[in-house]
Design an enzyme around this catalytic site. Structure first.
Site, PDB file in Angstrom:
ATOM      1  N   ASP A  23       8.267   3.431  -3.496  1.00 36.50           N
ATOM      2  CA  ASP A  23       8.925   2.810  -2.348  1.00 36.50           C
ATOM      3  C   ASP A  23       8.921   3.853  -1.236  1.00 36.50           C
ATOM      4  OD1 ASP A  23      10.579   1.684  -0.445  1.00 36.50           O
ATOM      5  OD2 ASP A  23      12.380   1.653  -1.687  1.00 36.50           O
ATOM      6  N   LYS A  87       8.087   5.874   9.143  1.00 38.58           N
ATOM      7  CA  LYS A  87       7.586   4.554   8.713  1.00 38.58           C
ATOM      8  C   LYS A  87       7.555   3.574   9.890  1.00 38.58           C
ATOM      9  CE  LYS A  87       8.719   0.931   5.336  1.00 38.58           C
ATOM     10  NZ  LYS A  87       9.556   0.642   4.158  1.00 38.58           N
ATOM     11  N   GLU A 187       7.772  -5.550  -0.125  1.00 42.14           N
ATOM     12  CA  GLU A 187       9.050  -5.087  -0.678  1.00 42.14           C
ATOM     13  C   GLU A 187       9.876  -6.217  -1.298  1.00 42.14           C
ATOM     14  OE1 GLU A 187      10.715  -2.916   2.585  1.00 42.14           O
ATOM     15  OE2 GLU A 187       9.235  -1.304   2.415  1.00 42.14           O
ATOM     16  N   ASP A 211      17.656  -7.384   2.732  1.00 40.49           N
ATOM     17  CA  ASP A 211      17.400  -5.940   2.631  1.00 40.49           C
ATOM     18  C   ASP A 211      18.041  -5.209   3.813  1.00 40.49           C
ATOM     19  OD1 ASP A 211      16.397  -3.371   2.458  1.00 40.49           O
ATOM     20  OD2 ASP A 211      14.339  -3.971   2.033  1.00 40.49           O
TER      21      ASP A 211
END
Length: 618
Positions: A23, A87, A187, A211
């Site tokens: 991850d 990211k 994800e 999330d």
């Protein structure tokens, strides 16, 4: 299949190779595997029992790198040399992130181009791909240290909303870190797999994955049918997360103690202490009704009731995103079968309470929300390793398929291991004014330069109307049917001109050849990334030189003698740099030429605008 022994205490593993699940997160990253005896996914923890590796990189003045937890103190002491949230920059141009520049303490270059962003650190220029590879390399090293075996294969997760450029950037980062990225997994799909959702081929469910991390929030609606995960919709906010909860607490304390932004700017230590205290109090309030900390001469306390009042508007924003995601998927709340909770910030009781009430469902929150995505990636890795025989994997493409773009680069349209049938389209444009045709060259392979890959087919799209460079819109479509036959079509959208060809991508390639091509892509990963970066830098430099030449030819009268001389010198330096094998040197010269040309380019624009306002044409 024989069982593989693993000693969790020592980390020794009697196996030559293992596929890990990774991850790669905005705030934290981690690596997981499936325990070979219990068949339960586990996150790999260090000697202190920590699984999370902060996604931080500190650049030492002497040139060294510090990655992860050891880089955290430098966020306070050397923020300009500490990279975080990289990211968010993957696959992005400066145009994409300029409105959020204030979120970053380090220097992101504005070269006024649509090319990928670059981060300047001293004399070096880094792409987000390189920076992400440093984090992945740290995870790879950690896994090898704990498992006592080489780790070269991985499944890496990305947000469901990541586009092709962002997915390819993630894949490239893995390659540069020395990892063969077998699959890029969404994800929310990984989180669902961690809870066992979708591992039964007969199962049909509609799932909402909520999330909420440290810095980002997203909601994804998935449909699972016959083991296939389909993303129906995504929504969210890439600048909303637990950090905002902390900021709300700090603002409350500032009001309480009559502190101003200016006072905190002048006392960075107090500012940092307040932020850290807010995070501590937030965590304590998940299990108690009140929490108090002492910072210098200030006593800072908070009740859970006040905390919930402070964050209620933020949680409400996430509920609006949930409603938008449902609307986009054309679903009602009653049609959602399961709700999966992901991200450390979902530990906040108010968040759980509001989401459970919104969806009228019991939540899947028994797994560690920080680890659940990596655990799901480990499940997917185990399927790819062939250890889960009950799960049927769809037919997949053995090697990536793409076309040749400027500079002889391979632009991948269908990544290897994509399930078939598969269809994808991407738009391209012309490089020269009045260009009437475009050559479409189809390649198969994993290398960054087409010269290292296998050519499958080639055709010319003719009859493109004469337009300035960049104006035509040519859509190239790849379609692989269930038999593995690839059809490639190219269509100029403004005129409707179309041309196509049918290709058999696997024809003439033995399994041994596929293995050889994959092995070469891993062996040459570092060189390929460097060559791609150099090729892209050269293409950018040549494009800028052409633009400046064209501009001066039309607007020479706007330049002073001094500007003309400095521009000529900068152009000469850039031309010289283009003949060398140094990406950073080229980018420095591009930046220098941009700086010199910006003032007179702005004057030309001002003059053009003034002329237009007088009723003249530009």
């Amino acid at each position: 299949m024989p069982k593989i022994g693993i000693n969790i205490a020592t980390g020794s593993l009697q196996q030559p190779e293992i596929i890990v699940g990774i991850d790669l997160g905005t705030t934290n990253s981690l690596v997981a595997i499936l325990h070979p005896d219990s068949r339960v996914p586990i996150a790999l923890k260090d000697q202190e029992g920590l699984a999370l590796v902060p996604s931080l990189i500190y650049f030492e003045e002497q040139g060294g790198l510090v990655v992860g937890e050891q880089a955290r103190p430098f966020l306070r002491s050397h923020p300009e040399r500490t990279i975080f949230s990289v990211k968010r920059l993957l696959g992005k141009s400066y145009k994409d992130i300029k409105d959020h520049q204030q979120h970053y303490a380090y220097k992101i270059l504005d070269d006024d181009q649509d090319s990928l962003v670059k981060i300047q650190m001293g004399e070096r220029f880094y792409s987000p791909i390189e920076l992400s590879s440093f984090i992945l390399k740290e995870l790879k090293t950690r896994a090898e240290h704990m498992l006592k075996t080489p780790v070269t294969k991985a499944v890496i997760t990305v947000p469901a909303y990541f586009n092709d450029a962002q997915r390819q950037a993630t894949r490239d980062a893995g390659k540069l870190a020395g990892l063969d990225v077998l699959r890029i997994v969404n994800e929310p799909t990984a989180a669902s797999l961690a809870y066992g959702l979708g591992t039964d081929p007969s199962q049909q469910k509609t799932i909402a994955v909520y999330d909420l991390g440290g810095g980002t929030f997203d909601i994804s609606i998935l449909r699972i049918s016959n083991g296939i995960f389909e993303v129906l919709s995504t929504n969210g906010d890439t600048y909303l997360g637990g950090d905002d909860f902390d900021r709300a607490i700090v603002s409350h304390w500032m009001t309480q103690h009559a502190l101003t932004d200016e006072m905190l700017r002048q006392d960075q230590r107090l500012s940092a202490s307040l932020r850290l205290a807010a995070e501590t109090v937030k965590r304590e309030l998940s299990g108690s009704d009140t929490s108090t900390v002492r910072i210098a001469e200030y006593t800072c306390s908070l009740t859970r009731e006040t905390f919930e009042q402070l964050i209620a508007p933020l949680v409400e924003r996430t509920l609006l995103s949930c409603q938008r995601a449902l609307t986009d998927a054309s679903l009602t709340i009653g049609e959602i079968d399961e709700v999966v909770m992901v991200g450390g910030s979902t530990r906040v009781p108010l968040v759980k309470e509001k989401i459970s009430a919104f969806f009228a469902k019991t939540l899947h929150d028994s797994l560690n929300p920080d680890e659940v995505v990596a655990l799901g990636a480990a499940v997917q890795a185990d399927i790819l390793a062939g250890n889960n025989k009950e799960f049927l994997l769809l037919d997949i493409t053995p090697l990536s398929l793409g076309i040749e773009t400027m500079g002889g680069l391979m632009d991948v349209l269908i990544p290897r291991n994509s399930k078939i049938p598969f269809k994808v389209s991407r738009q391209y444009t012309t490089q020269k004014d009045g260009q009437g045709s475009m050559r479409i060259s189809v390649f198969q392979g994993e290398r960054d330069l087409v010269s290292d890959n296998r050519k499958l087919a080639e055709f010319n799209l003719k009859g493109i109307p004469g337009m300035p460079a960049g104006f035509p819109k040519v859509e190239v479509s790849f379609l692989i049917n269930a038999d593995g036959i690839l059809t490639v079509t190219a269509k100029e959208l403004r005129s409707g001109v179309e041309q196509g060809i049918e290709v058999k991508p696997q024809y003439g390639l033995t399994d041994a050849e596929v293995e050889r091509m994959l092995l070469e892509s891993i062996t040459h990963a570092g060189d390929d990334i460097k060559r791609r970066a150099l090729t892209e830098a050269r293409a950018e430099g040549e494009l800028l030189l052409g633009q400046i030449e064209k501009f001066i030819a039309r607007n020479a009268s706007l330049l002073t003698n001094e500007e003309m001389l400095s521009t000529a010198a900068a152009m000469q330096s850039l031309q010289l740099a283009l003949t060398m094998e140094d990406k950073d040197l080229i980018q420095r010269q591009v930046e220098a030429l941009n700086e010199i040309s910006r003032p007179y380019a702005e004057r030309a624009m001002d003059q053009a605008v003034a002329g237009a306002l007088k009723g003249k044409s530009i």
